[in-house]
Design an enzyme around this catalytic site. Structure first.
Site, PDB file in Angstrom:
ATOM      1  CE  LYS A 294      41.402 -60.857 -22.246  1.00 13.84           C
ATOM      2  NZ  LYS A 294      42.863 -60.672 -22.181  1.00 13.84           N
ATOM      3  NE  ARG A 368      48.083 -53.623 -28.562  1.00 18.07           N
ATOM      4  CZ  ARG A 368      49.130 -54.278 -28.066  1.00 18.07           C
ATOM      5  NH1 ARG A 368      50.236 -54.387 -28.770  1.00 18.07           N
ATOM      6  NH2 ARG A 368      49.069 -54.809 -26.858  1.00 18.07           N
TER       7      ARG A 368
HETATM    8  N1  BES Z   1      42.382 -56.150 -21.677  1.00 21.89           N
HETATM    9  C1  BES Z   1      43.612 -56.825 -21.860  1.00 21.89           C
HETATM   10  C2  BES Z   1      44.703 -56.366 -20.897  1.00 21.89           C
HETATM   11  C3  BES Z   1      44.487 -56.641 -19.428  1.00 21.89           C
HETATM   12  C4  BES Z   1      45.046 -57.765 -18.846  1.00 21.89           C
HETATM   13  C5  BES Z   1      43.789 -55.761 -18.637  1.00 21.89           C
HETATM   14  C6  BES Z   1      44.878 -58.012 -17.501  1.00 21.89           C
HETATM   15  C7  BES Z   1      43.614 -56.005 -17.283  1.00 21.89           C
HETATM   16  C8  BES Z   1      44.163 -57.120 -16.713  1.00 21.89           C
HETATM   17  C9  BES Z   1      44.136 -56.600 -23.282  1.00 21.89           C
HETATM   18  O1  BES Z   1      43.183 -56.397 -24.259  1.00 21.89           O
HETATM   19  C10 BES Z   1      44.909 -57.812 -23.658  1.00 21.89           C
HETATM   20  O2  BES Z   1      44.336 -58.849 -23.671  1.00 21.89           O
HETATM   21  N2  BES Z   1      46.186 -57.627 -23.936  1.00 21.89           N
HETATM   22  C11 BES Z   1      47.039 -58.718 -24.286  1.00 21.89           C
HETATM   23  C12 BES Z   1      47.975 -58.213 -25.364  1.00 21.89           C
HETATM   24  C13 BES Z   1      48.839 -59.285 -25.958  1.00 21.89           C
HETATM   25  C14 BES Z   1      48.000 -60.226 -26.781  1.00 21.89           C
HETATM   26  C15 BES Z   1      49.901 -58.627 -26.793  1.00 21.89           C
HETATM   27  C16 BES Z   1      47.828 -59.134 -23.050  1.00 21.89           C
HETATM   28  O3  BES Z   1      48.223 -58.262 -22.283  1.00 21.89           O
HETATM   29  O4  BES Z   1      48.005 -60.323 -22.849  1.00 21.89           O
HETATM   30 ZN    ZN Z   2      42.426 -58.176 -25.105  1.00 13.19          ZN
END
Ligand code: BES
Ligand code: ZN
Ligand code: ZN
Length: 517
Positions: A294, A368
């Protein structure tokens, strides 16, 4: 009892009651206000908190029932003189009237008396509690318009997370709130409201705890301690058990970290109960994104990526404390998503518990993967209902904003949860599982893939992925709480900054509904 960040994960094995494992707790907890019930005013109190309304002809003060009419009139006159209008969540402080044992009176606006509902009362009570930091004892008649919501709002609004500051913060929380109420039912209502608010605060404490202290092994031990106290059965699977039993999703996500993953199972099973609800909650104790790292901005908020698991733990505790006559199990996957020499990679194919295979295209779509294993395991118990919740997608925030959870599923449970969320003031909205998005989750090299080639409808794609792990015949709903679990802006109503405890109250409501179905 503090948790040391240097404790070795292995020390906390699991399910072994005879181990020399040190008792551990959270490093820091939110501050609480003591709540009590009385049929008369306490001997000593610093402030009286009274509800006021914005009626057709202006400010209205309901008779307090505590003083002579002349005192009520004098309070009204003072409030009117300083411009109180009674509009919702308006706070007005005036000095106490001669003969009252208090220093001041705080009037809390409840708005139009004909439009009052439980959520408006909860919010107003929360705003009042937040304004009373540093005060010793207050007496309040707010409960006369609904004791449960008034107590919940007060308790939730008073919660204050101090963190690990070495010097205590300047403002102490409100010391004690005495709800003056002499109705026969008051005791029962008070007890229920305290259990509900207390459970929400447990979830908040868990989510607020930094990942330096809260990681899979320590978190599992904390859950074990909380659950055991309530007579809930606990089973903890360590990384060896997870490997032996084929939990490929939890292991893949967890193996990039030096702190190995866990799977915690909780069971609340009263005698002779009819329904079984299985809960599953995402417990990523920190989400860096892994190899699909990230960006650094706001990555610290990812301490909250175990919000789903915290809500599930708190809900099972509440089911036990409320002695709900319903079997509730929780299957809680815990892992830390880190980049490292041992991390899983984009392009990998993993095999989940139960045999379904996933192609990994983005290691940041890790939630997931751990949920998949946990849901497949939960279905093995043949529950009537399966409810999972997770801080799963940034797409939830894009679709519904910061305060409204997305609810997806395969039957009427979806709408039941969305309706309960709205009623509880933890807003939630039903969302679909479109056919073309379900198609896009399929993979050329595995059964499914963890992301589609398309950013649009990301929350729905995650749900379509999860549906593969629900056994036919089990009614399932998935609640995406990415925004609602963690308040990154300022406090409002009874919601503090940081952890909110959403959707604990919704879940308790749904369990209570199912108990009587
Ligand atoms: N933990 C994150 C989702 C999240 C984002 C929670 C902002 C709280 C605030 C999750 O694991 C994630 O990173 N999801 C990605 C999925 C994508 C790569 C398909 C996302 O939402 O960007
Ligand atoms: Zn994530
Ligand atoms: Zn995540």
């Amino acid at each position: 009892m503090t948790t040391s960040a240097s404790q070795k994960a292995g020390e906390f094995t699991v399910g072994n009651k005879t181990s020399t494992r040190k008792a551990i707790g959270l490093p820091d907890k939110g501050l609480r206000t003591k709540l009590s019930l009385s049929n008369k005013l306490p001997e000593e109190y610093d402030a009286l908190v009274v509800p006021v309304f914005k009626g057709e002809s202006g400010l209205e003060l309901a008779a307090t029932g505590l003083f002579d009419e002349s005192v009520d009139t004098a309070i009204w006159e003072l409030l009117a003189a300083v411009g109180a209008t009674g509009k919702a969540e308006e706070l007005t402080r005036v000095p106490a009237i001669e003969g009252m044992e208090a220093d001041f009176v705080l009037a809390v606006g409840l708005g139009n008396p004909d439009a009052l509902d439980e959520e408006k009362l909860r919010r107003a009570a929360g705003v009042a509690a937040r304004s009373l930091k540093g005060v010793g004892t207050v007496a309040t008649t707010l409960g006369s318009f609904g004791l449960g919501p008034a107590v919940e709002g007060f308790a939730l609004g008073a919660y204050d997370y101090p963190g690990l500051r070495s010097k205590p913060s300047s403002s102490e929380p409100l010391g004690r709130a005495v709800f003056v109420d002499s109705r026969e039912n008051a005791k029962k209502e008070m007890r229920r409201a305290k259990i509900i608010a207390g459970s929400v605060c447990v979830a908040r404490d868990l989510v607020n705890a930094p990942s330096s202290h809260l990681y899979p092994a320590t978190y599992a031990s904390i859950i074990e301690e909380l659950a055991t106290e309530q007579g809930i059965a606990v089973e903890i699977l360590d990384e060896k058990r997870l490997a032996k039993e084929g939990f490929g999703g939890i292991l893949a996500v967890g193996m990039g970290s030096s702190r190995p993953p866990r799977l915690v199972r909780l069971t609340w099973e009263p005698k002779d109960c009819y329904h079984h609800v299985a809960l599953v909650g995402k417990g990523i104790t920190f989400d860096t994104g892994g190899i699909s790292l990230k960006p650094p901005a706001s990555m610290d908020n990812m301490i909250s990526d175990m919000g789903g698991s915290a809500a599930v733990v708190a809900t099972v505790l509440a089911a036990a404390r409320l002695e709900l006559n319903i079997k509730v199990t929780a299957t809680i996957p815990l892992a830390e998503n880190m980049p490292g020499g041992n991390s899983y990679r984009p392009g990998d194919v993993i095999t989940h518990y139960g045999g379904t295979t996933s192609e990994i295209l983005n290691t940041d779509a890790e939630g997931r993967l751990v949920l998949a294993d946990a849901m497949a395991r939960a279905c093995g118990d043949e529950p009537d209902y399966l409810i999972d919740t997770a801080t799963l997608t940034g797409a939830q925030l894009v679709a519904l904003g910061e305060r409204t959870s997305g609810v997806m599923g395969n039957g009427p449970l979806r709408d039941q949860i969305a309706a309960a969320g709205v009623a509880m003031g933890e807003n939630a909205w039903a969302m679909p599982l479109p056919e073309e998005i379900a198609e896009a989750v399929k993979s050329p090299v595995a059964d499914i893939r963890n992301v589609t080639g398309n950013r649009n409808g990301g929350m729905l794609a995650a749900a379509c992925y999860l549906r593969h792990f629900v056994t036919e015949g089990i009614e399932w709903a998935h609640v995406d709480i990415a925004g609602p679990a963690y308040n990154t802006s300022s406090a409002y109503g009874y919601t503090p900054k940081r952890a909110t405890g959403v959707p604990v109250r919704t879940f308790i409501e749904v369990l209570s509904e199912i108990e009587h179905m």
